[in-house]
Design a protein around this motif. Structure first.
Motif, PDB file in Angstrom:
ATOM      1  N   MET A 385      31.660 -52.574  -1.583  1.00  0.00           N
ATOM      2  CA  MET A 385      31.770 -52.059  -0.218  1.00  0.00           C
ATOM      3  C   MET A 385      32.862 -52.814   0.537  1.00  0.00           C
ATOM      4  SD  MET A 385      28.324 -53.651   1.426  1.00  0.00           S
ATOM      5  CE  MET A 385      28.045 -55.403   1.546  1.00  0.00           C
ATOM      6  N   ARG A 386      33.477 -52.130   1.472  1.00  0.00           N
ATOM      7  CA  ARG A 386      34.579 -52.708   2.228  1.00  0.00           C
ATOM      8  C   ARG A 386      34.088 -53.593   3.362  1.00  0.00           C
ATOM      9  NH1 ARG A 386      38.874 -52.468  -0.626  1.00  0.00           N
ATOM     10  NH2 ARG A 386      40.029 -52.953   1.267  1.00  0.00           N
ATOM     11  N   GLU A 387      32.883 -53.352   3.869  1.00  0.00           N
ATOM     12  CA  GLU A 387      32.379 -54.092   5.013  1.00  0.00           C
ATOM     13  C   GLU A 387      31.970 -55.506   4.597  1.00  0.00           C
ATOM     14  OE1 GLU A 387      31.070 -51.321   3.898  1.00  0.00           O
ATOM     15  OE2 GLU A 387      31.740 -49.769   5.303  1.00  0.00           O
ATOM     16  N   LYS A 388      32.296 -56.461   5.437  1.00  0.00           N
ATOM     17  CA  LYS A 388      31.885 -57.839   5.167  1.00  0.00           C
ATOM     18  C   LYS A 388      30.551 -58.163   5.813  1.00  0.00           C
ATOM     19  CE  LYS A 388      35.509 -60.776   3.654  1.00  0.00           C
ATOM     20  NZ  LYS A 388      35.941 -62.185   3.666  1.00  0.00           N
ATOM     21  N   GLN A 389      30.115 -57.348   6.757  1.00  0.00           N
ATOM     22  CA  GLN A 389      28.850 -57.587   7.427  1.00  0.00           C
ATOM     23  C   GLN A 389      27.965 -56.344   7.328  1.00  0.00           C
ATOM     24  OE1 GLN A 389      29.187 -58.975  11.441  1.00  0.00           O
ATOM     25  NE2 GLN A 389      29.726 -61.055  10.820  1.00  0.00           N
ATOM     26  N   VAL A 390      26.682 -56.585   7.143  1.00  0.00           N
ATOM     27  CA  VAL A 390      25.687 -55.514   7.121  1.00  0.00           C
ATOM     28  C   VAL A 390      24.541 -55.937   8.020  1.00  0.00           C
ATOM     29  CG1 VAL A 390      24.037 -54.246   5.711  1.00  0.00           C
ATOM     30  CG2 VAL A 390      26.306 -54.752   4.803  1.00  0.00           C
ATOM     31  N   PHE A 391      24.288 -55.128   9.058  1.00  0.00           N
ATOM     32  CA  PHE A 391      23.222 -55.418  10.029  1.00  0.00           C
ATOM     33  C   PHE A 391      23.374 -56.817  10.632  1.00  0.00           C
ATOM     34  CE2 PHE A 391      21.306 -52.336   7.051  1.00  0.00           C
ATOM     35  CZ  PHE A 391      20.986 -51.326   7.950  1.00  0.00           C
ATOM     36  N   GLY A 392      24.627 -57.245  10.815  1.00  0.00           N
ATOM     37  CA  GLY A 392      24.884 -58.544  11.433  1.00  0.00           C
ATOM     38  C   GLY A 392      24.828 -59.726  10.491  1.00  0.00           C
ATOM     39  N   PHE A 393      24.631 -59.485   9.182  1.00  0.00           N
ATOM     40  CA  PHE A 393      24.557 -60.565   8.195  1.00  0.00           C
ATOM     41  C   PHE A 393      25.788 -60.522   7.298  1.00  0.00           C
ATOM     42  CE2 PHE A 393      20.213 -59.617   9.383  1.00  0.00           C
ATOM     43  CZ  PHE A 393      19.637 -60.873   9.524  1.00  0.00           C
ATOM     44  N   GLN A 394      26.171 -61.685   6.805  1.00  0.00           N
ATOM     45  CA  GLN A 394      27.308 -61.809   5.901  1.00  0.00           C
ATOM     46  C   GLN A 394      26.904 -62.685   4.727  1.00  0.00           C
ATOM     47  OE1 GLN A 394      30.920 -63.071   7.778  1.00  0.00           O
ATOM     48  NE2 GLN A 394      31.952 -63.558   5.862  1.00  0.00           N
ATOM     49  N   THR A 395      27.412 -62.353   3.553  1.00  0.00           N
ATOM     50  CA  THR A 395      27.107 -63.168   2.375  1.00  0.00           C
ATOM     51  C   THR A 395      27.493 -64.621   2.608  1.00  0.00           C
ATOM     52  OG1 THR A 395      27.385 -61.303   0.856  1.00  0.00           O
ATOM     53  CG2 THR A 395      27.638 -63.515  -0.070  1.00  0.00           C
ATOM     54  N   GLY A 396      26.557 -65.516   2.345  1.00  0.00           N
ATOM     55  CA  GLY A 396      26.781 -66.940   2.567  1.00  0.00           C
ATOM     56  C   GLY A 396      26.087 -67.486   3.794  1.00  0.00           C
ATOM     57  N   ASP A 397      25.599 -66.610   4.666  1.00  0.00           N
ATOM     58  CA  ASP A 397      24.849 -67.077   5.832  1.00  0.00           C
ATOM     59  C   ASP A 397      23.551 -67.761   5.381  1.00  0.00           C
ATOM     60  OD1 ASP A 397      26.742 -66.057   7.514  1.00  0.00           O
ATOM     61  OD2 ASP A 397      25.625 -64.253   8.045  1.00  0.00           O
ATOM     62  N   LEU A 398      23.177 -68.805   6.108  1.00  0.00           N
ATOM     63  CA  LEU A 398      21.869 -69.424   5.880  1.00  0.00           C
ATOM     64  C   LEU A 398      20.844 -68.688   6.732  1.00  0.00           C
ATOM     65  CD1 LEU A 398      22.810 -73.213   5.940  1.00  0.00           C
ATOM     66  CD2 LEU A 398      22.604 -71.696   3.973  1.00  0.00           C
ATOM     67  N   VAL A 399      19.796 -68.186   6.079  1.00  0.00           N
ATOM     68  CA  VAL A 399      18.820 -67.365   6.787  1.00  0.00           C
ATOM     69  C   VAL A 399      17.414 -67.886   6.513  1.00  0.00           C
ATOM     70  CG1 VAL A 399      20.300 -65.324   6.657  1.00  0.00           C
ATOM     71  CG2 VAL A 399      18.550 -65.708   4.902  1.00  0.00           C
ATOM     72  N   LYS A 400      16.521 -67.483   7.382  1.00  0.00           N
ATOM     73  CA  LYS A 400      15.085 -67.711   7.194  1.00  0.00           C
ATOM     74  C   LYS A 400      14.408 -66.351   7.221  1.00  0.00           C
ATOM     75  CE  LYS A 400      11.043 -70.058   9.148  1.00  0.00           C
ATOM     76  NZ  LYS A 400      10.539 -70.948  10.233  1.00  0.00           N
ATOM     77  N   ALA A 401      13.737 -66.022   6.129  1.00  0.00           N
ATOM     78  CA  ALA A 401      13.071 -64.731   6.006  1.00  0.00           C
ATOM     79  C   ALA A 401      11.564 -64.946   5.995  1.00  0.00           C
ATOM     80  CB  ALA A 401      13.511 -64.009   4.735  1.00  0.00           C
ATOM     81  N   VAL A 402      10.867 -64.273   6.890  1.00  0.00           N
ATOM     82  CA  VAL A 402       9.406 -64.344   6.962  1.00  0.00           C
ATOM     83  C   VAL A 402       8.880 -62.956   6.599  1.00  0.00           C
ATOM     84  CG1 VAL A 402       7.408 -64.849   8.391  1.00  0.00           C
ATOM     85  CG2 VAL A 402       9.551 -66.096   8.761  1.00  0.00           C
ATOM     86  N   VAL A 403       8.356 -62.832   5.381  1.00  0.00           N
ATOM     87  CA  VAL A 403       7.839 -61.547   4.886  1.00  0.00           C
ATOM     88  C   VAL A 403       6.334 -61.537   5.117  1.00  0.00           C
ATOM     89  CG1 VAL A 403       7.671 -59.997   2.917  1.00  0.00           C
ATOM     90  CG2 VAL A 403       9.661 -61.508   3.150  1.00  0.00           C
ATOM     91  N   PRO A 404       5.813 -60.650   5.989  1.00  0.00           N
ATOM     92  CA  PRO A 404       4.388 -60.715   6.358  1.00  0.00           C
ATOM     93  C   PRO A 404       3.443 -60.140   5.327  1.00  0.00           C
ATOM     94  CG  PRO A 404       5.473 -58.951   7.548  1.00  0.00           C
ATOM     95  CD  PRO A 404       6.545 -59.642   6.763  1.00  0.00           C
ATOM     96  N   LYS A 405       3.919 -59.239   4.462  1.00  0.00           N
ATOM     97  CA  LYS A 405       2.992 -58.580   3.543  1.00  0.00           C
ATOM     98  C   LYS A 405       3.757 -58.113   2.309  1.00  0.00           C
ATOM     99  CE  LYS A 405       3.615 -54.212   6.008  1.00  0.00           C
ATOM    100  NZ  LYS A 405       2.952 -53.085   6.710  1.00  0.00           N
ATOM    101  N   GLY A 406       3.002 -57.653   1.318  1.00  0.00           N
ATOM    102  CA  GLY A 406       3.597 -57.153   0.095  1.00  0.00           C
ATOM    103  C   GLY A 406       3.643 -58.198  -1.009  1.00  0.00           C
ATOM    104  N   LYS A 407       4.277 -57.821  -2.146  1.00  0.00           N
ATOM    105  CA  LYS A 407       4.361 -58.718  -3.292  1.00  0.00           C
ATOM    106  C   LYS A 407       5.206 -59.952  -2.993  1.00  0.00           C
ATOM    107  CE  LYS A 407       5.955 -55.635  -6.130  1.00  0.00           C
ATOM    108  NZ  LYS A 407       6.441 -55.035  -7.394  1.00  0.00           N
ATOM    109  N   LYS A 408       6.129 -59.831  -2.050  1.00  0.00           N
ATOM    110  CA  LYS A 408       7.021 -60.947  -1.746  1.00  0.00           C
ATOM    111  C   LYS A 408       6.648 -61.643  -0.444  1.00  0.00           C
ATOM    112  CE  LYS A 408      10.636 -58.607  -4.268  1.00  0.00           C
ATOM    113  NZ  LYS A 408      11.877 -57.811  -4.198  1.00  0.00           N
ATOM    114  N   GLN A 409       5.396 -61.592  -0.109  1.00  0.00           N
ATOM    115  CA  GLN A 409       4.927 -62.228   1.118  1.00  0.00           C
ATOM    116  C   GLN A 409       5.181 -63.739   1.054  1.00  0.00           C
ATOM    117  OE1 GLN A 409       0.788 -61.626   1.875  1.00  0.00           O
ATOM    118  NE2 GLN A 409       0.770 -62.757   3.790  1.00  0.00           N
TER     119      GLN A 409
END
Length: 458
Positions: A385-409
């Motif tokens: 893909m040509r875009e460097k950002q998707v939904f305000g995120f870019q590869t290499g950003d440090l993120v914190k993901a809080v998954v409330p439910k599902g197999k990857k909770q």
């Protein structure tokens, strides 16, 4: 220790984690950066600004050790910076092979960018050539710039008044032959010879793998350790082989080629096994000197760039660093301890180490302009893909993901790799978790070309 910035984003004195928690809890500060952890004050009056610091650097071709010491001999920060010189070499080789393949297939005609244009008839570089003055290969320049840029980051977080650098120079001839001396040391082993003629005379105009058993009279200069596997053109890595043996060996190292031959049951293979074993017994094992050459090449450029950052700059030797670490400080072999032992020990001869963690910094780069993937033939099989950002995120950003439910909770903290679908991959310190929705992710620090992890000091 925690780095502290003023309201105007100017460096102030570092503080302990306990004090940082109090300042954050009471609303006197906010988190400015996660790695290295930095807070920014809302009111400058709640914190002092007194100490000055020294950065001590032990440069290496793969990993560089860094230590931050205050004017009271307190060590407040350790870091190990992992370089990407090998990755740069690999990318350049891939690009070169792809372009050459496409020219050969006549899929696209692109002339070589430089060719032999660097040199004139007098064999001097042109004035307008990018290699005219102080040029470094991209792999070595990447290492040098990683060190300089990280030191710049530290100078923006603390009052750094001086830098101590280990400026080591490796003696290549002594590393290969400790007993070399006299005219041979001054003029080299090949004085009066061409490399090919020297090797032919040394080997008696005979293939060193089969001793003529292949009946192939075409003799070639052979790299026992292939250049693609870290080998070089140094004489210790060269021998004479016929074209049949050279082609059959391909990209294997000599021990790997021997293992492959031992599984064959032909007369030629048995002959090669016998002679290669004798060759391995008589020759010292090959030690690639590429990394020593990298350090030798960049040391003057690195010293010049670092000396421009601070008022006071000192250099020390590798022997001095080793003596300080073993005899005076009595510390184990670690990159950050080597940095601490660089020239400039306190009068008491010891440091007060007030941190028990080491920040591991890995250079990843900032991505590539090439938006495709090629197969082994150099043909583009996938367009990214040509875009460097998707939904305000870019590869290499440090993120914190809080998954409330599902197999990857769960809670995941690490570097993100974006996908156009909005389901990202997160690389934590233990694993890579795939398919995390962007809705659960929050950016903690924007991509700056590095990845960060913390480890315990040994």
């Amino acid at each position: 220790m925690v780095f502290v910035l003023s309201k105007q984003k100017k460096p102030m004195d570092n503080c302990t984690p306990a004090k940082a928690r109090i300042l954050l809890r009471d609303g006197f500060a906010v988190v400015h950066k996660q790695h290295p952890f930095t807070i920014r004050l809302k009111d400058n009056a709640v914190h002092s600004q007194e100490k000055e610091y020294q950065i001590k650097v032990d440069p290496g071709s793969k990993t560089t050790g860094i230590a931050l010491v205050d004017n009271d001999a307190n060590v407040v920060f350790f870091a190990e910076l992992e370089h990407r010189g090998e990755r740069v070499v690999s990318l350049l080789e891939t690009r070169r092979q792809t372009r050459r393949n496409r020219r050969t297939r006549e899929l696209r005609y692109r002339k070589p960018k430089w060719g032999n244009a660097y040199k004139k008839k007098n064999s001097k570089f042109r004035a307008d050539s990018p290699r005219s003055d102080g040029w470094l290969p991209p792999s070595i320049l990447s290492i040098e710039q990683n060190i300089v840029n990280f030191v710049k980051k530290l100078t923006k977080l603390s009052h750094v008044r001086s830098i101590a650098l280990e400026s080591v120079k490796f003696d290549m001839q002594k590393m290969e032959n400790a007993d070399i001396k006299g005219v041979e040391y001054q003029q080299g082993e090949l004085q009066g010879y061409e490399v090919r003629n020297y090797l032919l005379e040394k080997t008696g105009y005979t293939c060193q793998y089969c001793r003529g058993a292949s009946n192939d009279k075409r003799l070639e200069v052979e790299h026992m350790q292939p250049k693609s596997r870290g080998g070089s053109n140094r004489l210790r890595n060269l021998t004479i082989a016929c074209r049949t043996c050279n082609t059959d060996k391909n990209m294997d190292s000599l021990p790997e080629y021997l293992d492959r031959l031992e599984r064959l049951n032909t007369k030629l293979a048995k002959t090669r096994v016998r002679h290669i074993k004798r060759l391995l017994e008589t020759n010292q094992p090959f030690v690639p000197l590429r990394y020593a050459a990298w350090v030798n090449t960049m040391r003057n450029r690195l010293a010049r760039d670092l000396s421009e950052l601070v008022p006071h700059f000192t250099e020390g030797t590798g022997g001095q660093t080793q003596y300080n670490r073993i005899q005076k400080l009595k510390l184990p072999k670690e990159h950050y301890y080597d940095a601490l032992a660089v020239v400039g020990l306190p009068p008491e001869g010891r440091f007060n180490i007030s941190t028990d963690q080491v920040l591991e910094v890995k250079a990843y780069g900032r991505g590539s302009r090439f938006r495709g993937r090629t197969n082994a033939c150099g043909i583009i099989t996938k367009n990214l893909m040509r875009e460097k950002q998707v939904f305000g995120f870019q590869t290499g950003d440090l993120v914190k993901a809080v998954v409330p439910k599902g197999k990857k909770q769960g809670v995941y903290v690490g570097r993100v790799a974006i996908r156009k679908s909005g389901y990202f991959n997160i690389r934590t310190s233990k694993e890579t978790v795939q398919g995390i929705s962007h809705k659960y992710c929050t950016v903690t620090q924007r991509n700056n070309g590095y990845g960060y992890t913390l480890k315990k000091r040994s």
